[in-house]
Design a protein around this motif. Structure first.
Motif, PDB file in Angstrom:
ATOM      1  N   ARG A  84       0.827  -1.209   0.000  1.00 49.39           N
ATOM      2  CA  ARG A  84       0.000   0.000   0.000  1.00 49.39           C
ATOM      3  C   ARG A  84       0.861   1.259   0.000  1.00 49.39           C
ATOM      4  NH1 ARG A  84      -3.241  -3.452   3.379  1.00 49.39           N
ATOM      5  NH2 ARG A  84      -2.130  -2.726   5.225  1.00 49.39           N
ATOM      6  N   ASN A  85       1.928   1.249   0.809  1.00 46.20           N
ATOM      7  CA  ASN A  85       2.777   2.440   0.883  1.00 46.20           C
ATOM      8  C   ASN A  85       3.538   2.690  -0.412  1.00 46.20           C
ATOM      9  OD1 ASN A  85       1.942   3.057   3.451  1.00 46.20           O
ATOM     10  ND2 ASN A  85       3.711   2.161   4.457  1.00 46.20           N
ATOM     11  N   LEU A  86       3.999   1.634  -1.080  1.00 42.81           N
ATOM     12  CA  LEU A  86       4.690   1.848  -2.350  1.00 42.81           C
ATOM     13  C   LEU A  86       3.727   2.403  -3.392  1.00 42.81           C
ATOM     14  CD1 LEU A  86       7.231   1.787  -4.054  1.00 42.81           C
ATOM     15  CD2 LEU A  86       6.667  -0.576  -4.670  1.00 42.81           C
ATOM     16  N   ALA A  87       2.528   1.868  -3.457  1.00 41.94           N
ATOM     17  CA  ALA A  87       1.541   2.382  -4.411  1.00 41.94           C
ATOM     18  C   ALA A  87       1.282   3.869  -4.151  1.00 41.94           C
ATOM     19  CB  ALA A  87       0.255   1.583  -4.326  1.00 41.94           C
ATOM     20  N   GLU A  88       1.141   4.222  -2.886  1.00 40.88           N
ATOM     21  CA  GLU A  88       0.923   5.633  -2.538  1.00 40.88           C
ATOM     22  C   GLU A  88       2.142   6.478  -2.898  1.00 40.88           C
ATOM     23  OE1 GLU A  88       0.305   8.405   1.421  1.00 40.88           O
ATOM     24  OE2 GLU A  88      -0.452   6.351   1.479  1.00 40.88           O
ATOM     25  N   ALA A  89       3.334   5.979  -2.589  1.00 40.46           N
ATOM     26  CA  ALA A  89       4.559   6.734  -2.860  1.00 40.46           C
ATOM     27  C   ALA A  89       4.776   6.944  -4.353  1.00 40.46           C
ATOM     28  CB  ALA A  89       5.764   6.013  -2.251  1.00 40.46           C
ATOM     29  N   LEU A  90       4.308   6.009  -5.169  1.00 40.20           N
ATOM     30  CA  LEU A  90       4.445   6.140  -6.620  1.00 40.20           C
ATOM     31  C   LEU A  90       3.393   7.068  -7.217  1.00 40.20           C
ATOM     32  CD1 LEU A  90       5.323   2.475  -7.633  1.00 40.20           C
ATOM     33  CD2 LEU A  90       6.846   4.473  -7.639  1.00 40.20           C
ATOM     34  N   GLY A  91       2.427   7.450  -6.414  1.00 40.87           N
ATOM     35  CA  GLY A  91       1.434   8.420  -6.861  1.00 40.87           C
ATOM     36  C   GLY A  91       0.649   7.990  -8.083  1.00 40.87           C
ATOM     37  N   GLY A  92       0.354   6.707  -8.182  1.00 43.30           N
ATOM     38  CA  GLY A  92      -0.444   6.233  -9.313  1.00 43.30           C
ATOM     39  C   GLY A  92       0.362   5.814 -10.528  1.00 43.30           C
ATOM     40  N   ALA A  93       1.680   5.978 -10.484  1.00 48.04           N
ATOM     41  CA  ALA A  93       2.499   5.539 -11.615  1.00 48.04           C
ATOM     42  C   ALA A  93       2.404   4.028 -11.746  1.00 48.04           C
ATOM     43  CB  ALA A  93       3.959   5.954 -11.409  1.00 48.04           C
ATOM     44  N   ALA A  94       2.190   3.559 -12.950  1.00 50.12           N
ATOM     45  CA  ALA A  94       2.064   2.122 -13.198  1.00 50.12           C
ATOM     46  C   ALA A  94       3.433   1.468 -13.253  1.00 50.12           C
ATOM     47  CB  ALA A  94       1.323   1.889 -14.499  1.00 50.12           C
ATOM     48  N   LEU A  95       3.505   0.258 -12.707  1.00 48.51           N
ATOM     49  CA  LEU A  95       4.728  -0.529 -12.819  1.00 48.51           C
ATOM     50  C   LEU A  95       4.685  -1.300 -14.131  1.00 48.51           C
ATOM     51  CD1 LEU A  95       4.956  -1.944  -9.193  1.00 48.51           C
ATOM     52  CD2 LEU A  95       6.366  -0.146 -10.206  1.00 48.51           C
ATOM     53  N   SER A  96       5.803  -1.376 -14.785  1.00 42.63           N
ATOM     54  CA  SER A  96       5.907  -2.144 -16.026  1.00 42.63           C
ATOM     55  C   SER A  96       5.646  -3.620 -15.738  1.00 42.63           C
ATOM     56  CB  SER A  96       7.321  -1.978 -16.596  1.00 42.63           C
ATOM     57  OG  SER A  96       7.599  -2.988 -17.526  1.00 42.63           O
ATOM     58  N   PRO A  97       5.010  -4.337 -16.673  1.00 45.26           N
ATOM     59  CA  PRO A  97       4.841  -5.783 -16.497  1.00 45.26           C
ATOM     60  C   PRO A  97       6.178  -6.514 -16.368  1.00 45.26           C
ATOM     61  CG  PRO A  97       3.461  -4.972 -18.285  1.00 45.26           C
ATOM     62  CD  PRO A  97       4.351  -3.837 -17.874  1.00 45.26           C
ATOM     63  N   ALA A  98       7.253  -5.892 -16.815  1.00 44.02           N
ATOM     64  CA  ALA A  98       8.579  -6.507 -16.704  1.00 44.02           C
ATOM     65  C   ALA A  98       9.082  -6.516 -15.262  1.00 44.02           C
ATOM     66  CB  ALA A  98       9.582  -5.767 -17.599  1.00 44.02           C
ATOM     67  N   VAL A  99       8.573  -5.620 -14.412  1.00 44.98           N
ATOM     68  CA  VAL A  99       8.962  -5.584 -12.998  1.00 44.98           C
ATOM     69  C   VAL A  99       8.205  -6.699 -12.288  1.00 44.98           C
ATOM     70  CG1 VAL A  99       8.988  -4.241 -10.870  1.00 44.98           C
ATOM     71  CG2 VAL A  99       9.332  -3.089 -13.069  1.00 44.98           C
ATOM     72  N   LYS A 100       8.934  -7.654 -11.740  1.00 43.00           N
ATOM     73  CA  LYS A 100       8.312  -8.790 -11.060  1.00 43.00           C
ATOM     74  C   LYS A 100       7.968  -8.405  -9.620  1.00 43.00           C
ATOM     75  CE  LYS A 100       8.807 -11.240 -14.681  1.00 43.00           C
ATOM     76  NZ  LYS A 100       7.698 -11.249 -15.606  1.00 43.00           N
ATOM     77  N   LEU A 101       6.748  -8.724  -9.211  1.00 42.94           N
ATOM     78  CA  LEU A 101       6.266  -8.405  -7.869  1.00 42.94           C
ATOM     79  C   LEU A 101       6.204  -9.693  -7.066  1.00 42.94           C
ATOM     80  CD1 LEU A 101       3.376  -5.969  -8.858  1.00 42.94           C
ATOM     81  CD2 LEU A 101       5.809  -5.479  -8.501  1.00 42.94           C
ATOM     82  N   VAL A 102       6.957  -9.715  -5.951  1.00 42.17           N
ATOM     83  CA  VAL A 102       7.121 -10.940  -5.166  1.00 42.17           C
ATOM     84  C   VAL A 102       6.689 -10.674  -3.733  1.00 42.17           C
ATOM     85  CG1 VAL A 102       8.709 -12.790  -4.538  1.00 42.17           C
ATOM     86  CG2 VAL A 102       9.119 -11.469  -6.629  1.00 42.17           C
ATOM     87  N   SER A 103       5.847 -11.567  -3.215  1.00 42.08           N
ATOM     88  CA  SER A 103       5.242 -11.400  -1.902  1.00 42.08           C
ATOM     89  C   SER A 103       5.730 -12.468  -0.925  1.00 42.08           C
ATOM     90  CB  SER A 103       3.725 -11.520  -2.063  1.00 42.08           C
ATOM     91  OG  SER A 103       3.120 -11.765  -0.839  1.00 42.08           O
ATOM     92  N   ILE A 104       5.750 -12.100   0.355  1.00 42.08           N
ATOM     93  CA  ILE A 104       6.204 -13.021   1.401  1.00 42.08           C
ATOM     94  C   ILE A 104       5.104 -13.971   1.884  1.00 42.08           C
ATOM     95  CG2 ILE A 104       5.690 -11.561   3.402  1.00 42.08           C
ATOM     96  CD1 ILE A 104       8.578 -12.386   4.403  1.00 42.08           C
ATOM     97  N   GLY A 105       3.831 -13.648   1.605  1.00 43.33           N
ATOM     98  CA  GLY A 105       2.757 -14.517   2.076  1.00 43.33           C
ATOM     99  C   GLY A 105       1.411 -14.096   1.539  1.00 43.33           C
ATOM    100  N   GLN A 106       0.378 -14.838   1.901  1.00 40.50           N
ATOM    101  CA  GLN A 106      -0.950 -14.642   1.316  1.00 40.50           C
ATOM    102  C   GLN A 106      -1.547 -13.270   1.589  1.00 40.50           C
ATOM    103  OE1 GLN A 106      -2.476 -16.795  -0.918  1.00 40.50           O
ATOM    104  NE2 GLN A 106      -3.584 -14.880  -1.210  1.00 40.50           N
ATOM    105  N   GLN A 107      -1.498 -12.799   2.826  1.00 39.55           N
ATOM    106  CA  GLN A 107      -2.064 -11.475   3.124  1.00 39.55           C
ATOM    107  C   GLN A 107      -1.343 -10.390   2.343  1.00 39.55           C
ATOM    108  OE1 GLN A 107      -1.627 -11.460   7.404  1.00 39.55           O
ATOM    109  NE2 GLN A 107      -3.854 -11.474   7.602  1.00 39.55           N
ATOM    110  N   THR A 108      -0.040 -10.522   2.247  1.00 44.64           N
ATOM    111  CA  THR A 108       0.738  -9.555   1.489  1.00 44.64           C
ATOM    112  C   THR A 108       0.396  -9.645   0.012  1.00 44.64           C
ATOM    113  OG1 THR A 108       2.484  -9.691   3.140  1.00 44.64           O
ATOM    114  CG2 THR A 108       3.088  -8.745   1.013  1.00 44.64           C
TER     115      THR A 108
END
Length: 145
Positions: free
Chosen positions: A87-111
């Motif tokens: 949530r904080n990264l999304a807010e800090a980016l101010g709505g800027a979209a991440l490229s599909p090339a940037v892989k998003l990796v989570s530590i667990g289900q809630q995350t």
């Protein structure tokens, strides 16, 4: 150098609340973040503990300067260790979209749920909550094995 007296088999608040020994009749102080929910406290209460949950610190969104924002948007992968990091990264980016090339990796289900809510996808999730597993998931999604 601190060695815990107890560590749950799975590193989640649910597992801790369900498996912590000697709970009935115990008094527990839970110093937590302003973003913490009450699941651990409720689980311990259900098992007979007297629980006082106290907000001890605030988790706040850090603003990104231009260079740091550029680095984030150009990353090969971004790892998330909590729902608030997503949530904080999304807010800090101010709505800027991440490229599909940037892989998003989570530590667990809630995350993962929070990453999907913030960015619309998760590319990999750690097999079990923990940093070693998060690193393994990141290596797999980046084909670094």
């Amino acid at each position: 150098g601190v060695i815990p007296d107890f560590q749950p088999a799975t590193a989640t608040s649910e597992a801790l609340g369900e498996t912590l020994p000697r709970v009935s009749g115990a008094r527990a102080l839970l110093p937590v973040s302003n973003l913490a929910d009450g699941r651990l406290a409720e689980s311990l209460r259900k098992r007979g503990a007297q629980v006082e949950q106290v907000v001890a610190y605030e988790t706040l969104c850090e603003r990104l300067d231009v260079e740091r924002r550029r680095q984030v948007l150009a990353a090969d992968a971004i790892t998330f260790t909590s729902a608030s990091t997503a949530r904080n990264l999304a807010e800090a980016l101010g709505g800027a979209a991440l490229s599909p090339a940037v892989k998003l990796v989570s530590i667990g289900q809630q995350t993962s749920d929070a990453v999907r809510e913030a960015f619309g996808r998760v590319d990999a999730q750690a097999a079990e909550p923990g940093l070693d597993s998060l690193v393994d998931a990141t290596r797999r999604v980046l084909a670094w094995e």
